[in-house]
Design an enzyme around this catalytic site. Structure first.
Site, PDB file in Angstrom:
ATOM      1  N   LYS A 111      10.923  46.823  98.874  1.00  0.00           N
ATOM      2  CA  LYS A 111      11.372  46.073  97.696  1.00  0.00           C
ATOM      3  C   LYS A 111      12.458  45.064  98.069  1.00  0.00           C
ATOM      4  O   LYS A 111      12.505  43.970  97.509  1.00  0.00           O
ATOM      5  CB  LYS A 111      11.814  47.024  96.594  1.00  0.00           C
ATOM      6  CG  LYS A 111      10.574  47.640  95.971  1.00  0.00           C
ATOM      7  CD  LYS A 111      10.813  48.532  94.814  1.00  0.00           C
ATOM      8  CE  LYS A 111       9.470  48.980  94.260  1.00  0.00           C
ATOM      9  NZ  LYS A 111       9.476  50.352  93.789  1.00  0.00           N
ATOM     10  N   LYS A 194      -2.825  48.661 100.163  1.00  0.00           N
ATOM     11  CA  LYS A 194      -3.326  49.378  98.982  1.00  0.00           C
ATOM     12  C   LYS A 194      -3.422  48.438  97.790  1.00  0.00           C
ATOM     13  O   LYS A 194      -2.704  47.428  97.723  1.00  0.00           O
ATOM     14  CB  LYS A 194      -2.394  50.546  98.667  1.00  0.00           C
ATOM     15  CG  LYS A 194      -0.992  50.089  98.362  1.00  0.00           C
ATOM     16  CD  LYS A 194      -0.168  51.089  97.591  1.00  0.00           C
ATOM     17  CE  LYS A 194       1.166  50.463  97.254  1.00  0.00           C
ATOM     18  NZ  LYS A 194       1.905  51.016  96.189  1.00  0.00           N
ATOM     19  N   LYS A 197      -0.293  45.984  91.806  1.00  0.00           N
ATOM     20  CA  LYS A 197      -0.046  44.841  90.921  1.00  0.00           C
ATOM     21  C   LYS A 197       0.691  43.745  91.658  1.00  0.00           C
ATOM     22  O   LYS A 197       0.458  42.563  91.442  1.00  0.00           O
ATOM     23  CB  LYS A 197       0.799  45.292  89.729  1.00  0.00           C
ATOM     24  CG  LYS A 197      -0.031  45.601  88.540  1.00  0.00           C
ATOM     25  CD  LYS A 197       0.757  45.421  87.275  1.00  0.00           C
ATOM     26  CE  LYS A 197       0.519  44.045  86.695  1.00  0.00           C
ATOM     27  NZ  LYS A 197       1.366  43.800  85.526  1.00  0.00           N
TER      28      LYS A 197
HETATM   29  P1  TYM Z   1       3.309  53.778  90.324  1.00  0.00           P
HETATM   30  O1  TYM Z   1       3.575  53.487  88.895  1.00  0.00           O
HETATM   31  O2  TYM Z   1       3.439  52.693  91.312  1.00  0.00           O
HETATM   32  O3  TYM Z   1       1.858  54.383  90.477  1.00  0.00           O
HETATM   33  C1  TYM Z   1       1.421  55.445  89.650  1.00  0.00           C
HETATM   34  C2  TYM Z   1       0.527  56.385  90.429  1.00  0.00           C
HETATM   35  O4  TYM Z   1      -0.600  55.667  90.937  1.00  0.00           O
HETATM   36  C3  TYM Z   1      -0.698  55.873  92.341  1.00  0.00           C
HETATM   37  N1  TYM Z   1      -1.210  54.641  92.978  1.00  0.00           N
HETATM   38  C4  TYM Z   1      -2.204  54.648  93.880  1.00  0.00           C
HETATM   39  N2  TYM Z   1      -2.928  55.648  94.401  1.00  0.00           N
HETATM   40  C5  TYM Z   1      -3.883  55.306  95.294  1.00  0.00           C
HETATM   41  N3  TYM Z   1      -4.142  54.034  95.679  1.00  0.00           N
HETATM   42  C6  TYM Z   1      -3.437  52.998  95.179  1.00  0.00           C
HETATM   43  N4  TYM Z   1      -3.717  51.758  95.536  1.00  0.00           N
HETATM   44  C7  TYM Z   1      -2.412  53.288  94.240  1.00  0.00           C
HETATM   45  N5  TYM Z   1      -1.526  52.518  93.550  1.00  0.00           N
HETATM   46  C8  TYM Z   1      -0.800  53.374  92.789  1.00  0.00           C
HETATM   47  C9  TYM Z   1       0.706  56.175  92.812  1.00  0.00           C
HETATM   48  O5  TYM Z   1       0.699  56.874  94.036  1.00  0.00           O
HETATM   49  C10 TYM Z   1       1.222  57.004  91.651  1.00  0.00           C
HETATM   50  O6  TYM Z   1       0.820  58.340  91.792  1.00  0.00           O
HETATM   51  N6  TYM Z   1       7.513  56.143  91.489  1.00  0.00           N
HETATM   52  C11 TYM Z   1       6.216  56.299  90.876  1.00  0.00           C
HETATM   53  C12 TYM Z   1       6.273  56.737  89.433  1.00  0.00           C
HETATM   54  C13 TYM Z   1       7.049  57.978  89.236  1.00  0.00           C
HETATM   55  C14 TYM Z   1       6.634  59.308  89.522  1.00  0.00           C
HETATM   56  C15 TYM Z   1       7.713  60.142  89.150  1.00  0.00           C
HETATM   57  C16 TYM Z   1       5.457  59.846  90.050  1.00  0.00           C
HETATM   58  C17 TYM Z   1       8.304  58.039  88.717  1.00  0.00           C
HETATM   59  N7  TYM Z   1       8.710  59.349  88.677  1.00  0.00           N
HETATM   60  C18 TYM Z   1       7.652  61.528  89.312  1.00  0.00           C
HETATM   61  C19 TYM Z   1       5.401  61.228  90.205  1.00  0.00           C
HETATM   62  C20 TYM Z   1       6.470  62.051  89.846  1.00  0.00           C
HETATM   63  C21 TYM Z   1       5.523  54.957  90.931  1.00  0.00           C
HETATM   64  O7  TYM Z   1       6.135  53.932  91.016  1.00  0.00           O
HETATM   65  O8  TYM Z   1       4.171  55.036  90.800  1.00  0.00           O
END
Ligand code: TYM
Length: 332
Positions: A111, A194, A197
């Protein structure tokens, strides 16, 4: 029963990476565990959304959660900011997280690289807040995609450190979870890394987008000029298309294109057309459900209210115990 926590940041529409990395597991886990699934709206503040965008994004993810099949009678579905206990535990856990380890987090470094002008403290302590999301329900399993693995490792560190500091066995050690053998990484359409967005509009297939939008993106996905020799490994961008096919196409279809590739007579146009068709078969009912849910304010309000109550009941019990462990004892 083992407890499960996972969340998604509301940054717009969900893409199929979110679906196959996370939501697909939620759908099954809700029948087997005590599950808490949430919308990580506090997390999304690191990028300073406008109030209107924040609200619309939260609404969209809530509708998408329900549209994909999360059942508010089976799991606890809530919005992070509805649970003030999370912010309280975040304050306490921040005392126990160190600058060096936070700066070493891969997602923090990424980031900083992408947005050098917005390196705020919330970004640095993001892993603490994420750990708190999990620890506040004393969860055992966390269904996430591959990109979140390091955050779960940090969660274990913070939980263990708390237990050690206060000489208690309070927080369990949560494990990242997927029903598939390994954590999932869905590739993007632009051929690098991966699906995300931040990879730009062309990189991701969104659950809510129309068939024409999704098909166009798939038809434009990066490939190469085609195999020159038989039975060679596929270059990354071609392998990505096959990986996406694995999510929505039948095995015989994949095998056909695989043997065409190995025989050097594959037509990428046909391959992508097949992927676009099968993707639409998969997405169409979800899209219809999303549009229905978005129009149903009553349903969304009911879901958010019930979820907030259930999540707060769980979190406030943890905070009651945490305050006692830390030594905040009442004089009155
Ligand atoms: P975020 O919002 O970026 O993504 C949400 C979930 O989607 C999964 N993901 C993917 N899995 C496989 N391939 C991809 N290309 C891909 N893009 C996104 C992410 O691994 C995630 O599971 N920090 C986290 C949100 C969060 C969270 C938590 C998750 C906040 N607190 C507590 C679990 C437990 C995040 O930014 O995910």
């Amino acid at each position: 029963m083992e407890r499960v926590v996972s969340g998604i940041r509301p940054t717009g529409k969900l893409h199929i990476g979110n679906y196959f990395g996370a939501v697909a597991n939620f759908l099954k886990m809700q029948h087997e565990y005590d599950c808490f699934f949430f919308i990580a709206d506090i997390h999304s503040l690191t990028t300073h959304p406008t109030p209107a965008d924040l609200h619309n994004n939260v609404k969209h993810v809530l509708a998408e959660y329900i549209a994909t099949g999360l059942d508010i009678d089976k799991c606890t579905l809530f919005i992070q900011s509805d649970v003030p206990e999370i912010s309280e535990l975040y304050t306490y856990m921040n005392m126990n997280a160190y600058l060096g380890e936070l700066e070493r987090s891969a997602s923090f470094k990424e980031k900083v690289r992408l947005n050098p002008d917005n390196v705020n403290a919330g970004l640095l302590t993001y892993p603490v807040l994420m750990a708190v999301d999990i620890l506040v329900h004393r969860a055992h399993k966390v269904p996430v995609g591959k990109d979140q693995e390091q955050h779960i490792e940090m969660t274990r560190q913070f939980g263990k450190r708390f237990n050690r500091l206060y000489n208690v066995d309070f927080f369990p050690e949560p494990q990242a979870f997927s029903y598939s053998n390994a954590l999932v990484k869905v590739p993007g359409l632009t051929g690098v890394g991966k699906m995300s967005k931040s990879g730009g509009e062309a990189d991701a297939i969104f659950l809510a987008d129309d068939e024409s939008v999704n098909s166009k993106k798939i038809m434009r996905a990066k490939t190469d000029e085609g195999p020159k020799k038989q039975n060679q490994p596929k270059p990354v961008e071609v392998q990505n298309i096959f990986d996406l096919m694995n999510l929505v196409c039948t095995q015989d279809v994949i095998e056909k294109f695989d043997s065409d590739y190995n025989a050097c007579n594959i037509r990428y146009g046909d391959l992508k057309k097949q992927l676009a068709q099968d993707m639409e078969v998969f997405l169409k009912p979800i899209r219809t459900n999303i549009n229905d849910a978005l129009k149903n304010d009553e349903l969304l309000a009911k879901a958010a209210k019930i979820g907030a109550e259930k999540a707060r009941a769980s979190a406030s019990q943890t905070l009651k115990d945490v305050r006692e462990i830390i030594g905040f004892r009442k004089f009155y």
